[in-house]
Design a protein around this motif. Structure first.
Motif, PDB file in Angstrom:
ATOM      1  N   ARG B 318      37.218  58.387  58.104  1.00 40.71           N
ATOM      2  CA  ARG B 318      38.346  57.484  58.278  1.00 40.71           C
ATOM      3  C   ARG B 318      39.197  57.479  57.011  1.00 40.71           C
ATOM      4  O   ARG B 318      38.717  57.846  55.938  1.00 40.71           O
ATOM      5  CB  ARG B 318      37.851  56.060  58.530  1.00 40.71           C
ATOM      6  CG  ARG B 318      37.692  55.739  60.013  1.00 40.71           C
ATOM      7  CD  ARG B 318      37.112  54.379  60.184  1.00 40.71           C
ATOM      8  NE  ARG B 318      35.745  54.321  59.710  1.00 40.71           N
ATOM      9  CZ  ARG B 318      35.293  53.402  58.890  1.00 40.71           C
ATOM     10  NH1 ARG B 318      36.077  52.454  58.445  1.00 40.71           N
ATOM     11  NH2 ARG B 318      34.020  53.417  58.514  1.00 40.71           N
ATOM     12  N   ASN B 320      42.902  55.333  55.172  1.00 40.16           N
ATOM     13  CA  ASN B 320      43.903  54.290  55.394  1.00 40.16           C
ATOM     14  C   ASN B 320      45.128  54.436  54.502  1.00 40.16           C
ATOM     15  O   ASN B 320      45.833  53.486  54.232  1.00 40.16           O
ATOM     16  CB  ASN B 320      43.274  52.911  55.184  1.00 40.16           C
ATOM     17  CG  ASN B 320      42.726  52.765  53.791  1.00 40.16           C
ATOM     18  OD1 ASN B 320      43.116  53.485  52.879  1.00 40.16           O
ATOM     19  ND2 ASN B 320      41.811  51.841  53.607  1.00 40.16           N
ATOM     20  N   PRO B 540      43.813  49.400  59.811  1.00 42.88           N
ATOM     21  CA  PRO B 540      43.465  49.408  58.385  1.00 42.88           C
ATOM     22  C   PRO B 540      44.595  49.937  57.515  1.00 42.88           C
ATOM     23  O   PRO B 540      44.829  49.441  56.417  1.00 42.88           O
ATOM     24  CB  PRO B 540      42.260  50.352  58.315  1.00 42.88           C
ATOM     25  CG  PRO B 540      41.742  50.456  59.692  1.00 42.88           C
ATOM     26  CD  PRO B 540      42.883  50.198  60.614  1.00 42.88           C
ATOM     27  N   TYR B 541      45.318  50.924  58.041  1.00 42.47           N
ATOM     28  CA  TYR B 541      46.431  51.485  57.271  1.00 42.47           C
ATOM     29  C   TYR B 541      47.471  50.418  56.977  1.00 42.47           C
ATOM     30  O   TYR B 541      47.921  50.251  55.856  1.00 42.47           O
ATOM     31  CB  TYR B 541      47.072  52.645  58.036  1.00 42.47           C
ATOM     32  CG  TYR B 541      48.290  53.219  57.355  1.00 42.47           C
ATOM     33  CD1 TYR B 541      48.167  54.290  56.482  1.00 42.47           C
ATOM     34  CD2 TYR B 541      49.555  52.680  57.559  1.00 42.47           C
ATOM     35  CE1 TYR B 541      49.269  54.815  55.840  1.00 42.47           C
ATOM     36  CE2 TYR B 541      50.672  53.187  56.918  1.00 42.47           C
ATOM     37  CZ  TYR B 541      50.523  54.251  56.056  1.00 42.47           C
ATOM     38  OH  TYR B 541      51.621  54.758  55.403  1.00 42.47           O
TER      39      TYR B 541
END
Ligand SMILES: Nc1ncnc2c1ncn2[C@@H]1O[C@H](COP(=O)(O)OP(=O)(O)O)[C@@H](O)[C@H]1O
Ligand SMILES: [Mg+2]
Lengths: 271, 926
Positions: B318, B320, B540-541
């Motif tokens: 992942r 972000n 989340p970004y």
């Protein structure tokens, strides 16, 4: 006074039209500076097209071009000239600057900050409205030819040296900033100069653009357009793209193994 | 007696319902415990039969005869059993085991109450016996506490359904504590064993525990060393690797006891070398710097590489926009190279989101490019909701808002992931062909594995394989697919929208059109997981980049008010590229890109109310200047947690010294005459590295012919000729400038190991030698000390500036350096850079002399190390090399991290200095 050399200005004319992708209308600005006979200073990192620009301007204005690459061992006399002995006679020989002042044309002092400090002093009287070159040795005061123009270049990337170019010198020039061209333009340049297809040219440029962003990670100077053209030249010789990019672009830039590794990763992606 | 009491109670409460009646018995025995049981019963809302309840109360009252703690444990154990439907049989077995515990060891009963339930619940034969055996041996050797720790681990394994590990661990416990060894060793093992085993990932438990058992059997006394080894990293080996290591270690042990022990503990050089050779797992820490540089190269941004927090057992990636999360260990393949390659390939893929603007999705662009471009207003009508939401001025980001336009945002997000990955694969094929064949094998393998766990490969995965991976591979998954209709339709749809030229909005357009098609069979698409769990989640970004988004939006709204057309995403992109700054020029450029803005008066931009105020200020805006002292410089500092600089964070006070006479310099020279001679001699040799030719010199070994001609000319002209007609080869001018930077923090007052002197003494003496050496070579040099006390109190004291001669004043000042404050090395280096940068020299060098690691208020550990490293790379970017010489320290590896390999030297004796200085110098002027 006898002159040792008797060169015609033909020797200094640019025969063929140099390829130039003019950006940001610099040509027009340069012409205006020339029309007003204002000395010009070209700032920018190495290999971004300063010399090429001057060549093209000389061609367009149909002026002779005398280029002097400055180095730390360059004395004022190397610019102005000196006496020589010939058959019991003393003969004055013009230095390249003097020659340019007499015959008119562009005198281009490349990487001027590399020269010894005292050399910059001789150019001062040429850069204000007197436009003269006094020669101490002969007592002669040469009035510059109406077509004479002084152009200097330097690379602000070497910041420490930048301060060597004294304010008194800097303030005598109109200054034009050069930087790496936009990706599209740069690709066109690499395509034309390097003689490779656009697709590959674009790739080389995208590599360079990314590498230039690595400065924060310890790279002193980015990959220049010149290096891209070198890579293109290697490609044309049949060198594989990866090797060409590595030898002409990545390796010249730094000795840091880790940065090399990272650049190689990207080169592997690209080709 | 207890029984009598119970009978008594029975008689009294005949009318009460059974539950209350049983609990009442408990209430009389101990009201607190009864309340506890009642509450547990209530929260669990369990239905207990009279018998089970009676058994529980019975046992609880038994527990009360020991402690109330035991009673509570019994309640919990029984309720656990009931909750897991253990049945009366198991409960009775539990009850009898509990009551068998000898009355004189209450701890044993408690262990049983706490942990035996889980053993019963796993319903495996032999488990109870193993439990008994282990408990039997342990109760003789260990404390309650340590036994508790071991058994709770067993329960944990059982809870994770890792029965094999639980069984093996119980056997290991039994064997360890029945092995003959001295008492104290058993005590140590009691502590160490659970600590070593607890962190092991499930797949590694069985073979590691087996290896430990092998050790206990062969050589119980060296067992502790192996446990240490496991904690030092042996768990990063594979099963075969661990076996091999153990065999080798046991061989060594047989030959040489102490060497073997250090080998086992992974403390000897031979062992670590061997270990590194057979280690195939790649640890994130070891590659994070490399991955970070790669991300920077691809995206132009700094990413912090972090381990994924949760351990899902699968590989999961992942990011972000600021952080990239990767598994802490890569051990999928039996060789290190492949594991490393996997990590790099996943990083390559994540970089694509940022290079190609996945998160720069723009609703307005979507409408302009895709929803309107069909030309028909009917298209607009097809997505009225969406078109309306474009003008939404709320703070929710475009992506979340877009997904919110659909009945099921999860479904929309999954469709988006598929299309966006397809777009990215198109771009990879086009821009990074070299990457295709590196990433695809990993994607294929992962997808194949994902497909194999289901009966028929799920449609979304097949679609993903087709459009976001490669078609040939997709065909292998399609074999069992009955109906290709939907697949083909989605495929065609994507092909029409997504290419290497399209922006992220094309992927969104795909979602718009595909959503109604898949809505009928949503389940598969709802459950879609992309390979390596790379499903796009924008939340989340935007949580991390909320400010940038809000700023861009604010500027956009202002410009819209001025009737200008501009996209939020274009502003965002500028902000991201330029470290959260955007100029009026940038805005002009963006505006000019729109035909709608032609004829707009760009000069009037500044007149738009609020615009210039709302332009984010650049990083270089001046912070409030320091209030005291003239000689304060303000510097940024690198915050590794935020992965960004803190601007104007540190104040460095450049202070001088008082005047003071002393003869420290001369004394040092006198006490080390040999050294001084040596250093002068060696540096004398260094001189001709770059021979400098001085022309027109008054003396020299050759004529300067140009000057000679001038001379002749002058003579002939009867002028007094100048006599500077020689060429001299001058060795002095090496064009090197050096700063010797001394760490003068308090810690340097510590004594150097095996010496009377303190680190600072040594630094000062080194400074003297340094001055002598550089005077000989003729390099331009300066000497300064630095120390810190908080970010506003860094002090920098110049002993000798570049322009100062090495006079008595300078010599006096060396002795005035005293140990004080702490070590904010980044600031010290930055100030040294600012002084060295303007010096005209080809080679510039900072020599950092100190006792080890940076440390100051709010400047510790990783933060301090990372800032120092950053300062070093800032130096490098300015063509300044930094080398460190560290006095008196043993941990080399840490310094490697701090200064980089080859950039530091360790000395423990002044006599080593000349050689070190020399090697540093010659490597520079190589
Ligand atoms: N604008 C441009 N048009 C054409 N060629 C260019 C341009 N900019 C750079 N080049 C190419 O890059 C090479 C290096 O440029 P040069 O003028 O020597 O750089 P500089 O003088 O700035 O160091 C040139 O030889 C030319 O091939
Ligand atoms: Mg040039």
């Amino acid at each position: 006074m006898t002159h040792f050399f008797d060169t015609s200005d033909q020797d200094f004319r640019i025969g063929e039209k140099p390829y130039l992708l003019d950006r940001e209308n610099r040509g027009a600005i340069f012409r205006s500076a020339y029309d007003a006979r204002l000395p010009v200073m070209l700032k920018g990192p190495t290999g971004c097209g300063k010399s090429r620009f001057v060549e093209r301007m000389a061609f367009e204005l149909n002026l002779p071009l005398i280029t002097i690459s400055c180095h730390e061992d360059l004395f004022a006399s190397d610019l102005v000239g000196r006496f020589l002995l010939k058959n019991d006679e003393t003969i004055w020989s013009d230095g390249p600057l003097t020659r340019a002042v007499r015959m008119g044309g562009i005198c281009y002092l490349d990487e001027v900050v590399e020269a010894r400090k005292d050399t910059t002093v001789v150019i001062h009287p040429l850069t204000d409205n007197r436009r003269i070159l006094p020669i101490d040795k002969t007592g002669e005061i040469i009035k510059a030819h109406p077509d004479f123009l002084l152009v200097i270049s330097y690379n602000p990337g070497y910041q420490s040296v930048l301060k060597d170019l004294k304010q008194s010198t800097r303030q005598r020039f109109v200054s034009m900033t050069f930087d790496y061209p936009d990706p599209e333009d740069e690709a066109t340049i690499v395509e034309n100069e390097g003689g490779i297809d656009r697709q590959t040219a674009k790739k080389l440029v995208s590599l360079a653009v990314k590498i230039r962003a690595l400065k924060e990670h310890g790279l002193v100077e980015g990959a220049s357009t010149r290096l891209l053209i070198y890579a293109a030249a290697l490609l044309r010789q049949g060198v594989s793209p990866k090797t060409a990019a590595r030898t002409a672009i990545a390796l010249p830039l730094t000795d840091d193994d880790r940065l090399q590794e990272t650049m190689n990763d990207l080169i592997d992606d690209l080709f | 007696m207890k029984l009598e009491m119970e009978q008594e109670l029975d008689k009294q409460n005949i009318t009460l319902p059974p539950i209350e009646r049983e609990l009442d018995k408990l209430k009389i025995a101990d009201p607190g415990t009864a309340a506890f049981a009642a509450e547990r019963l209530e929260t669990l809302s369990l239905h207990l039969t009279g018998e089970t309840l009676a058994l529980m109360v019975h046992d609880t009252i038994f527990g009360l005869t020991h402690t109330s703690g035991l009673a509570k444990a019994v309640v919990n154990a029984h309720l656990d059993l009931v909750q897991q439907n253990a049945g009366l049989d198991l409960q009775t077995r539990f009850s009898s085991k509990l009551r068998q515990a000898p009355a004189n060891t209450p701890g044993e009963a408690e262990i049983i109450a706490l942990f035996f339930g889980s053993v019963l619940l796993c319903r495996r034969s032999g488990m109870e016996e193993r439990f008994d055996q282990a408990l039997g041996t342990m109760k003789q050797r260990g404390s309650f506490h340590s036994t508790h720790e071991c058994f709770s681990l067993v329960t944990r394994f059982l809870g994770e359904n890792d029965i094999q590990a639980a069984a093996l661990f119980l056997e290991l416990l039994h064997e360890t504590f029945s092995a003959a060894m001295v008492f104290s060793l058993h005590q140590t093992l009691f502590q160490a064993l659970p600590k070593a085993i607890a962190p092991l990932p499930a797949p590694k438990r069985p073979w590691l525990i087996r290896g430990l058992r092998r050790m206990v059997r062969t050589d119980p006394t060296a067992f502790g060393h192996l446990i240490k080894g496991v904690r030092n990293g042996l768990c990063f080996l594979t099963e075969q690797g661990f076996d091999l290591f153990l065999t080798k270690a046991l061989e060594t042990l047989a030959k040489d006891r102490s060497r073997g022990e250090r080998f086992l503990a992974l403390e000897s050089r031979v062992a670590t070398d061997w270990f590194n050779e057979i280690k195939v797992v790649v640890i994130l820490d070891d590659i994070q710097a490399k991955l970070q540089r790669y991300m920077a190269l691809r995206t132009g941004r700094n990413f912090t590489i972090r381990p994924v927090r949760e351990d899902t057992g699968t590989i999961c990636v992942r990011s972000n926009g600021r952080e990239l999360f990767l598994p802490n260990e890569f051990d999928r393949y039996p060789d290190k190279q492949s594991n490393k390659e996997l990590a790099t390939c996943l990083t390559r893929l994540e970089a694509c989101y940022y290079e190609w603007g996945s998160f720069l999705f723009d609703m307005e662009k979507l409408v302009d490019l895709h929803l309107h471009s069909h030309g028909a207003s009917q298209d607009q009508a097809r997505f009225p909701e969406m078109t309306k939401k474009v003008s939404d001025t709320g703070t929710t980001n475009d992506m979340t808002r877009f997904f919110g336009c659909f009945n099921d945002p999860v479904l929309a997000r999954n469709l988006f992931t598929i299309a966006e990955h397809a777009r990215i694969m198109h771009r990879i094929r086009h821009f990074y062909p070299g990457m295709v064949n590196r990433v695809l094998p990993f994607l294929r393998e992962e997808a194949r594995q994902m497909a194999s766990v289901t009966d028929a490969p799920p449609l979304p995965l097949i679609l993903y394989a087709r459009i976001a991976m490669d078609r040939d591979f997709a065909a292998t998954l399609e074999k069992d697919l009955n109906d290709h209709g939907l697949l083909n339709r989605l495929d065609t749809l994507a092909a029409g929208l997504v290419s290497h030229e399209s922006g992220v909005e094309a992927s969104a357009a795909f979602v718009v059109e595909a959503y109604p098609l898949v809505e009928q069979h949503p389940v598969q698409f709802l459950n879609f997981t992309a390979p390596f769990h790379r499903n796009i989640d924008e939340r989340p970004y935007f949580k991390i980049n909320a400010n940038t988004y809000a700023r861009a939006k604010e500027i956009k709204i202002l410009l819209n008010k001025g009737n200008a057309k501009i996209y939020t995403s274009d502003i965002r992109q500028k902000l991201v590229e330029n470290n959260d700054t955007i100029s009026l020029d940038d805005i002009r450029e963006l505006l000019l890109a729109h035909r709608e803005n032609q004829g707009m008066d760009m000069g009037s931009l500044t007149a738009i109310p609020g615009l210039s105020e709302s332009l984010p200020q650049g990083k270089n805006t001046l912070a409030p200047s320091p209030v005291f002292g003239e000689n304060v410089s303000v510097y940024k500092e690198w915050d590794c947690n935020a992965n960004d600089y803190r601007n104007s964070h540190v104040w460095v006070h450049d202070t001088g010294f008082p005047e003071c006479e002393n003869d420290f310099y001369q004394t040092t020279l006198n006490t080390h005459p040999g050294l001084v001679k040596k250093i002068r001699h060696t540096f004398e040799l260094l001189k001709p590295e770059t021979v400098k030719i001085i022309r027109q010199s008054l003396e020299g070994e050759e004529f300067d012919y140009r000057a000679l001609v001038d001379f002749a000319v002058d003579r002939r002209a009867r002028l007094t000729p100048k006599e500077n007609i020689y060429i001299k080869r001058l060795k002095q001018e090496r064009n090197v400038a050096v700063t010797l930077l001394l760490d003068q923090s308090r810690s340097t007052a510590n004594q150097v190991k095996g010496s009377e002197k303190t680190v600072l003494d040594m630094e000062k003496e080194a400074a003297v030698l340094f001055c002598e050496a550089l005077e000989v070579v003729g390099d331009s040099f300066s000497v300064a000390g630095y120390c810190g006390s908080g970010r506003h109190g860094v002090r920098y004291q110049t002993v000798k500036g570049f322009d100062d001669a090495l006079d008595q004043g300078v010599k006096n000042r060396i002795d005035l350096i005293t140990a004080q404050g702490s070590t904010r090395t980044g600031a010290g280096i930055r100030h040294a850079i600012s002084k060295l940068d303007p010096v005209a020299a080809k080679i510039k060098l900072i020599l950092l002399l100190g006792d080890g690691f940076p440390n100051d208020v709010d400047y510790k550990h990783t933060y301090a190390v990372e800032d120092t490293r950053k300062a070093i790379s800032e130096a490098r970017a300015k063509n300044i090399v930094l080398k460190a010489i560290t006095v008196n320290i043993s941990t080399l590896s840490g310094l490697n991290v701090l200064y980089g390999e080859f950039r530091h030297n360790v000395i423990s004796d002044l006599r080593e200095l000349p050689d070190r200085l020399l090697s540093i110098y010659s490597s520079l002027t190589r």
